[in-house]
Design a protein around this motif. Structure first.
Motif, PDB file in Angstrom:
ATOM      1  N   ASP A 102       0.831  -1.207   0.000  1.00  0.00           N
ATOM      2  CA  ASP A 102       0.000   0.000   0.000  1.00  0.00           C
ATOM      3  C   ASP A 102       0.865   1.257   0.000  1.00  0.00           C
ATOM      4  OD1 ASP A 102      -2.243  -1.628   0.027  1.00  0.00           O
ATOM      5  OD2 ASP A 102      -2.724  -1.239   2.135  1.00  0.00           O
TER       6      ASP A 102
ATOM      7  N   LEU B 150      -7.836   4.368  -3.234  1.00  0.00           N
ATOM      8  CA  LEU B 150      -6.959   4.174  -2.085  1.00  0.00           C
ATOM      9  C   LEU B 150      -6.516   5.507  -1.486  1.00  0.00           C
ATOM     10  CD1 LEU B 150      -5.475   1.965  -0.397  1.00  0.00           C
ATOM     11  CD2 LEU B 150      -3.491   2.436  -1.842  1.00  0.00           C
TER      12      LEU B 150
ATOM     13  N   LYS C 255      -4.167  -2.777  -7.656  1.00  0.00           N
ATOM     14  CA  LYS C 255      -5.127  -3.065  -6.594  1.00  0.00           C
ATOM     15  C   LYS C 255      -6.424  -3.510  -7.261  1.00  0.00           C
ATOM     16  CE  LYS C 255      -2.476  -1.189  -3.376  1.00  0.00           C
ATOM     17  NZ  LYS C 255      -1.817  -2.055  -2.405  1.00  0.00           N
TER      18      LYS C 255
ATOM     19  N   ARG D  10     -11.656  -3.690  -1.226  1.00  0.00           N
ATOM     20  CA  ARG D  10     -10.380  -4.147  -1.785  1.00  0.00           C
ATOM     21  C   ARG D  10     -10.268  -5.651  -1.625  1.00  0.00           C
ATOM     22  NH1 ARG D  10      -5.822  -0.817   0.705  1.00  0.00           N
ATOM     23  NH2 ARG D  10      -4.699  -2.700   0.219  1.00  0.00           N
TER      24      ARG D  10
ATOM     25  N   ASP E 290      -3.905  -7.623  -4.492  1.00  0.00           N
ATOM     26  CA  ASP E 290      -2.990  -6.833  -5.297  1.00  0.00           C
ATOM     27  C   ASP E 290      -2.532  -7.699  -6.467  1.00  0.00           C
ATOM     28  OD1 ASP E 290      -1.681  -4.254  -3.512  1.00  0.00           O
ATOM     29  OD2 ASP E 290      -2.903  -5.711  -2.467  1.00  0.00           O
TER      30      ASP E 290
END
Length: 148
Positions: A22, A98, A133, A140, A143
């Motif tokens: 992230d 994000l 993502k 979410r 990834d």
């Protein structure tokens, strides 16, 4: 965590924690919309010993990557064990869910019956390497990496 300027590789991404992934995504720029075929690697259960095995399984049986046509603003996913080119998405620059900074959005909402609730976001993290993502609705999921 290493800085964005450090060289990233897919194996290195598979060793990173979710927090590290992230942070890397937040610190990266969108880069250009890719053109051509990118080899895909799913990053599931980030930071655990299972991540590389899950990535191998998904790559073998479900998803191998994406084929971008930057000029048309579309992509197709390479799926199934034989690399079927299917599941189309629109590709454009927009704000990330994000962090609200620019990213490249891979939007399936108007192009796919099976994936219309999916949205991917990618940013360039190294030469020819994008970190992505995946969202299901606003949630979410996982990834992924794309290597061109």
């Amino acid at each position: 965590m290493p800085s964005v300027a450090d060289a990233y590789t897919v194996p290195r991404l598979l060793d990173m924690t979710q927090a590290d992934l992230d942070t890397l995504f937040r610190e990266s720029e969108p880069g250009p919309i890719p053109d051509g075929e990118g080899a895909g690697t799913a990053i599931v259960a980030a930071g655990t010993s299972f991540t590389p095995e899950i990535a191998s399984f998904i790559n073998l049986f479900a998803w191998q990557g994406k084929i971008f046509d930057a000029k048309s603003g579309l992509l197709r996913n390479r799926i199934l064990p034989f690399g079927l080119s299917a599941i189309i998405a629109k590709v454009y620059l927009a704000s990330s869910w994000l962090d609200e900074k620019d990213c490249i959005v891979l939007d399936y909402s108007e192009t796919s019956l099976v994936a219309h609730w999916i949205r991917d976001e990618i940013r360039l993290i190294g030469p020819g390497l994008y970190l992505g993502k995946v969202y299901w609705g606003k949630d979410r999921l996982i990834d992924f990496a794309l290597q061109f």
